[in-house]
Scaffold this active site. Structure first.
Site, PDB file in Angstrom:
ATOM      1  N   SER A 269       0.708  -0.802   0.148  1.00 27.58           N
ATOM      2  CA  SER A 269       0.297   0.003   0.001  1.00 27.58           C
ATOM      3  C   SER A 269       0.588   1.419  -0.035  1.00 27.58           C
ATOM      4  O   SER A 269       1.045   1.574  -0.985  1.00 27.58           O
ATOM      5  CB  SER A 269      -1.114  -0.207   1.177  1.00 27.58           C
ATOM      6  OG  SER A 269      -1.541   0.711   1.037  1.00 27.58           O
ATOM      7  N   HIS A 270       0.651   1.819   1.154  1.00 26.84           N
ATOM      8  CA  HIS A 270       1.039   3.328   1.365  1.00 26.84           C
ATOM      9  C   HIS A 270       2.827   3.380   1.186  1.00 26.84           C
ATOM     10  O   HIS A 270       3.619   4.477   1.699  1.00 26.84           O
ATOM     11  CB  HIS A 270       0.834   4.115   1.993  1.00 26.84           C
ATOM     12  CG  HIS A 270       0.880   3.497   3.607  1.00 26.84           C
ATOM     13  ND1 HIS A 270      -0.131   2.462   3.975  1.00 26.84           N
ATOM     14  CD2 HIS A 270       1.116   4.386   4.695  1.00 26.84           C
ATOM     15  CE1 HIS A 270       0.208   2.012   4.365  1.00 26.84           C
ATOM     16  NE2 HIS A 270       0.658   3.299   5.697  1.00 26.84           N
TER      17      HIS A 270
ATOM     18  N   ASP B  71      -2.620   6.306  -3.238  1.00 28.31           N
ATOM     19  CA  ASP B  71      -2.446   5.333  -3.210  1.00 28.31           C
ATOM     20  C   ASP B  71      -1.167   4.601  -3.678  1.00 28.31           C
ATOM     21  O   ASP B  71      -1.568   4.316  -4.339  1.00 28.31           O
ATOM     22  CB  ASP B  71      -2.224   4.891  -1.755  1.00 28.31           C
ATOM     23  CG  ASP B  71      -2.897   3.806  -1.197  1.00 28.31           C
ATOM     24  OD1 ASP B  71      -3.633   3.798  -2.489  1.00 28.31           O
ATOM     25  OD2 ASP B  71      -2.838   2.871  -0.294  1.00 28.31           O
TER      26      ASP B  71
ATOM     27  N   ASP C 204      -1.236   1.219  -3.632  1.00 30.37           N
ATOM     28  CA  ASP C 204      -2.100   0.298  -4.735  1.00 30.37           C
ATOM     29  C   ASP C 204      -3.661   0.563  -5.365  1.00 30.37           C
ATOM     30  O   ASP C 204      -4.437  -0.077  -5.594  1.00 30.37           O
ATOM     31  CB  ASP C 204      -2.551  -1.015  -3.407  1.00 30.37           C
ATOM     32  CG  ASP C 204      -2.735   0.027  -2.382  1.00 30.37           C
ATOM     33  OD1 ASP C 204      -2.371   0.270  -1.870  1.00 30.37           O
ATOM     34  OD2 ASP C 204      -3.579  -1.293  -1.731  1.00 30.37           O
TER      35      ASP C 204
ATOM     36  N   ASP D 196      -5.881   2.328  -3.148  1.00 30.36           N
ATOM     37  CA  ASP D 196      -7.442   2.692  -2.224  1.00 30.36           C
ATOM     38  C   ASP D 196      -7.581   3.696  -1.990  1.00 30.36           C
ATOM     39  O   ASP D 196      -8.438   3.808  -1.094  1.00 30.36           O
ATOM     40  CB  ASP D 196      -7.371   1.244  -1.808  1.00 30.36           C
ATOM     41  CG  ASP D 196      -6.623   0.872  -0.377  1.00 30.36           C
ATOM     42  OD1 ASP D 196      -5.337   1.839  -0.801  1.00 30.36           O
ATOM     43  OD2 ASP D 196      -6.694  -0.088  -0.043  1.00 30.36           O
ATOM     44  N   ARG D 197      -6.860   4.624  -1.768  1.00 28.70           N
ATOM     45  CA  ARG D 197      -7.013   5.717  -0.791  1.00 28.70           C
ATOM     46  C   ARG D 197      -6.342   6.772  -1.270  1.00 28.70           C
ATOM     47  O   ARG D 197      -6.553   6.643  -2.567  1.00 28.70           O
ATOM     48  CB  ARG D 197      -5.120   6.025  -0.098  1.00 28.70           C
ATOM     49  CG  ARG D 197      -4.903   4.626   1.105  1.00 28.70           C
ATOM     50  CD  ARG D 197      -4.091   5.414   2.407  1.00 28.70           C
ATOM     51  NE  ARG D 197      -4.140   4.624   2.986  1.00 28.70           N
ATOM     52  CZ  ARG D 197      -2.827   4.202   4.368  1.00 28.70           C
ATOM     53  NH1 ARG D 197      -2.945   6.153   4.681  1.00 28.70           N
ATOM     54  NH2 ARG D 197      -3.175   3.663   5.133  1.00 28.70           N
TER      55      ARG D 197
ATOM     56  N   LYS E 166     -11.502  -0.086  -0.196  1.00 25.30           N
ATOM     57  CA  LYS E 166     -12.046   1.126   0.217  1.00 25.30           C
ATOM     58  C   LYS E 166     -10.960   1.389  -1.779  1.00 25.30           C
ATOM     59  O   LYS E 166     -10.072   0.792  -1.911  1.00 25.30           O
ATOM     60  CB  LYS E 166     -10.876   2.308   1.253  1.00 25.30           C
ATOM     61  CG  LYS E 166     -10.000   1.660   0.868  1.00 25.30           C
ATOM     62  CD  LYS E 166      -8.731   2.057   2.286  1.00 25.30           C
ATOM     63  CE  LYS E 166      -7.125   2.154   2.575  1.00 25.30           C
ATOM     64  NZ  LYS E 166      -6.660   1.326   3.420  1.00 25.30           N
TER      65      LYS E 166
HETATM   66  C1  VG1 Z   1      -2.888   1.643   8.720  1.00 31.16           C
HETATM   67  C2  VG1 Z   1      -4.285   3.436   8.311  1.00 31.16           C
HETATM   68  C3  VG1 Z   1      -5.817   2.088   8.244  1.00 31.16           C
HETATM   69  C4  VG1 Z   1      -5.595   1.668   6.728  1.00 31.16           C
HETATM   70  C5  VG1 Z   1      -4.474   0.270   6.707  1.00 31.16           C
HETATM   71  C6  VG1 Z   1      -4.534  -0.108   5.110  1.00 31.16           C
HETATM   72  O1  VG1 Z   1      -3.389   0.913   9.202  1.00 31.16           O
HETATM   73  O2  VG1 Z   1      -4.041   3.597   9.735  1.00 31.16           O
HETATM   74  O3  VG1 Z   1      -7.127   2.736   8.792  1.00 31.16           O
HETATM   75  O4  VG1 Z   1      -6.772   0.325   7.222  1.00 31.16           O
HETATM   76  O5  VG1 Z   1      -3.321   1.628   7.113  1.00 31.16           O
HETATM   77  O6  VG1 Z   1      -4.713   0.971   4.528  1.00 31.16           O
HETATM   78  P1  VG1 Z   1      -2.261   1.241  10.364  1.00 31.16           P
HETATM   79  O7  VG1 Z   1      -2.486  -0.316  11.670  1.00 31.16           O
HETATM   80  O8  VG1 Z   1      -0.981   1.270  10.567  1.00 31.16           O
HETATM   81  O9  VG1 Z   1      -2.710   2.334  11.684  1.00 31.16           O
HETATM   82  V1  VG1 Z   1      -3.486   0.611   2.872  1.00 31.16           V
HETATM   83  O10 VG1 Z   1      -4.311   2.149   1.994  1.00 31.16           O
HETATM   84  O11 VG1 Z   1      -2.301   0.441   3.867  1.00 31.16           O
HETATM   85  O12 VG1 Z   1      -4.414  -1.240   2.664  1.00 31.16           O
HETATM   86 CO    CO Z   2      -3.509   1.426   0.330  1.00 35.46          CO
END
Ligand code: VG1
Ligand code: CO
Length: 540
Positions: free
Chosen positions: A110-111, A274, A276, A278-279, A373
């Site tokens: 992801s990010h 981001d 992947d 989804d953000r 998302k």
């Molecule tokens: C973070 C965010 C959470 C989100 C998750 C996955 O998790 O706070 O809201 O669902 O990333 O997003 P954490 O446990 O680091 O707070 V993504 O776009 O990284 O799949």
């Molecule tokens: Co993501």
């Protein structure tokens, strides 16, 4: 062939799949053990169908080949894979649902940054298109602790750059255009002619794809189908290392976009997504839209888009997300739900038809069109609303706050702490929770304090330890939890919220408006005092 292996420590999925350093994933048997454990924990792959794709980060292509050969050796019937091994997370979710597959494997961290020295990840989504629920990720983890062999077809690589049908042994591999089905879905939800007319009137937009997966989707939809000016989408080519940056759409990492949107010749609308896809981050000319506010505005205005004309069934938000969306739900007379962090907790509510929109403070918004998302979806819903209301983003935000009041909101992240220090902070606050109700801090009285536990209203499953929260009688809140997506050390997330009912005090600077809550948080949790840090590393 059957390859002997041994359990590998630490293959425990976090908030969103298993994330580790890329080199860990590339080490012998690491990916294979996890994928075999997914198959084993879900009753085997025999006769099953899957969707496979990822965000294009370093190791994505090799990992796709391994998964295809493992699926074949485990007897899967068919795998649908995005050309080049690419699929955004929401597009993968859609394909699972569209083709009614038994699930999907999504390759992404992801990010988190990508590259040989950065992060990689894998996530299993179930047949509803959503991330595996907790009970399943626990079963997968349990399986990784006893695994002794995996299956891998001894076959040449699939040509994943060639659209069409191929075979590995008896398994069909369908390489498809990663964008087409997703774009078609978006056309069913939004008024494309109206948005096209908005762009034709000279509406200017900048979309920063952050050298990640959304580039091809945004270029096709915004520039080709909706007629946004060429060059609207920047950093549109997915790169294996995202250009060396964090593909994280927030004011810190999408700084170039923020600077442009706050500058003298800013476009009307700015957005970013981001790694992947989804953000999303949404920015107006000279005004940043906090994700919690974005969810509330989308909930209040979704009926303006064709896909949501019938109204919303309900709205869900993660616990740390501001309560702005709750006020909209109350005004609309629909249900509102508070879930733990992570999209997997929204799946049951969406499947049961209890909610239509979901959102998280971490730049995630989505609806029942998929079970993830969806960054570009949120941007298109905003565009549809802007096309209907013919107002600027600032006007829409100010109008919203006047109507519903404003929830000043910010998240302060303290990154790369030792687990020991981070746990000390958590334990300290945890130990004080029971004594807090009724006490007064910074002029605010504590109404309630607890360690958030969620009982899923659909299947009754209970998830404990989902974050410490302190709620004050005026609605202000402090939430503290540990990140579950990092790959190094520990990250503490401090979430701060203060409600102002209006009509006065709606246009303060966010950190200034939150100052008493920030001071109360330090009094209660002593993050700075305990860690020796001067302040947070990232403020969103
Ligand atoms: C973070 C965010 C959470 C989100 C998750 C996955 O998790 O706070 O809201 O669902 O990333 O997003 P954490 O446990 O680091 O707070 V993504 O776009 O990284 O799949
Ligand atoms: Co993501």
């Amino acid at each position: 062939m059957r390859v002997r292996t041994r359990p590998i420590e630490g293959q425990k999925p976090g908030t969103s799949g298993l994330r580790k350093k890329t080199k860990v994933f590339m080490s012998e048997g690491y990916l294979e053990n996890f994928v075999q454990s997914v198959f084993d924990a879900t009753g085997g792959a025999e006769g099953r169908t899957y969707v496979v794709g990822g965000d294009g980060r370093y190791f994505n292509d090799s990992a796709v080949q391994v998964i295809l050969k493992m699926a074949a050796a485990n007897g899967a019937r068919r795998v649908i894979v995005g050309r080049g091994g690419l699929l955004s997370t929401p597009a993968a979710s859609h394909l699972i649902r569209l083709h009614k597959t038994d699930g999907g494997l999504i390759l992404s961290a992801s990010h988190n940054p990508g590259g040989p020295d950065e992060d990689f990840g894998i996530k299993f989504n179930t047949a509803n298109g959503g991330p595996a629920p907790e009970a399943l990720t626990e079963a997968i983890h349990a399986r990784t602790q006893e695994i002794d062999a995996y299956r891998l077809a001894d076959e040449p690589d699939v040509e994943i750059d060639r659209i069409g049908e191929q075979h590995i042994g008896g398994m069909q591999v369908s390489v498809i255009d990663p964008v087409a089905d997703y774009a078609a879905l978006m056309e069913t939800l939004f008024d494309f002619p109206k948005i096209r007319a908005l762009f034709a009137r000279g509406f200017r937009m900048r979309f920063d794809a952050m050298s990640a997966i959304t580039g091809p989707y945004a270029a096709e939809i915004l520039e080709e189908r909706l007629g946004a000016a060429p060059g609207t989408v920047v950093n549109a080519t997915p790169l294996p290392d995202f250009g060396g940056l964090h593909p994280d759409p927030n004011p810190t990492w999408a700084k170039a976009l923020m600077d442009e949107m706050m500058g003298p010749d800013a476009p009307d609308f700015g957005a970013a997504s981001d790694g992947d896809g989804d953000r999303n981050m949404v920015v107006g000319r000279g005004i940043y839209v906090a994700p919690s506010d974005s969810l509330a505005v989308l909930a209040a205005n979704a009926h303006l888009a064709p896909g949501y004309r019938a109204g919303l069934r309900g709205v869900a938000r993660s616990m740390p997300t501001s309560t702005a969306a709750d006020r909209v739900a109350a005004a609309l007379g629909i249900g509102s739900y508070e879930t733990p962090t992570g999209w997997k907790f929204f799946g049951n509510l969406l499947d049961a038809g209890r909610v239509t929109l979901c959102g998280e403070e971490s730049f995630g918004t989505g609806s029942d069109h998929v079970r993830e998302k969806d960054g570009l979806w949120a941007v298109l819903l905003w565009l549809n609303i802007l096309a209907e209301r013919k107002q600027s983003i600032r006007e829409i935000m100010e109008d919203h706050w006047r109507r519903f009041g404003r929830n000043y909101y910010s998240r302060h992240d303290y990154e790369a702490l030792t687990a020991e220090l981070a746990n000390r902070v958590m334990d300290r606050l945890h130990g004080r929770l029971a004594a807090l109700p009724g006490t007064c801090i910074e002029g605010m009285t504590v109404a309630a304090a607890d360690d958030f536990a969620y009982a899923d209203p659909v299947d009754g499953s209970v998830s404990r330890g989902q974050g410490l929260r302190v709620v004050f009688t005026d609605g202000s809140r402090i939430v503290l939890r540990l990140s579950g997506t990092g790959t190094e050390g520990a990250t503490l997330r401090l979430y701060l919220e203060r409600c102002v009912a209006g009509p006065e005090g709606l246009d303060a600077e966010v950190q200034a408006a939150l100052a008493p809550v920030i001071r109360a948080a330090e009094t209660l949790a002593a993050i700075r005092a305990t860690t020796g840090r001067q302040g947070p590393d990232v403020v969103t």
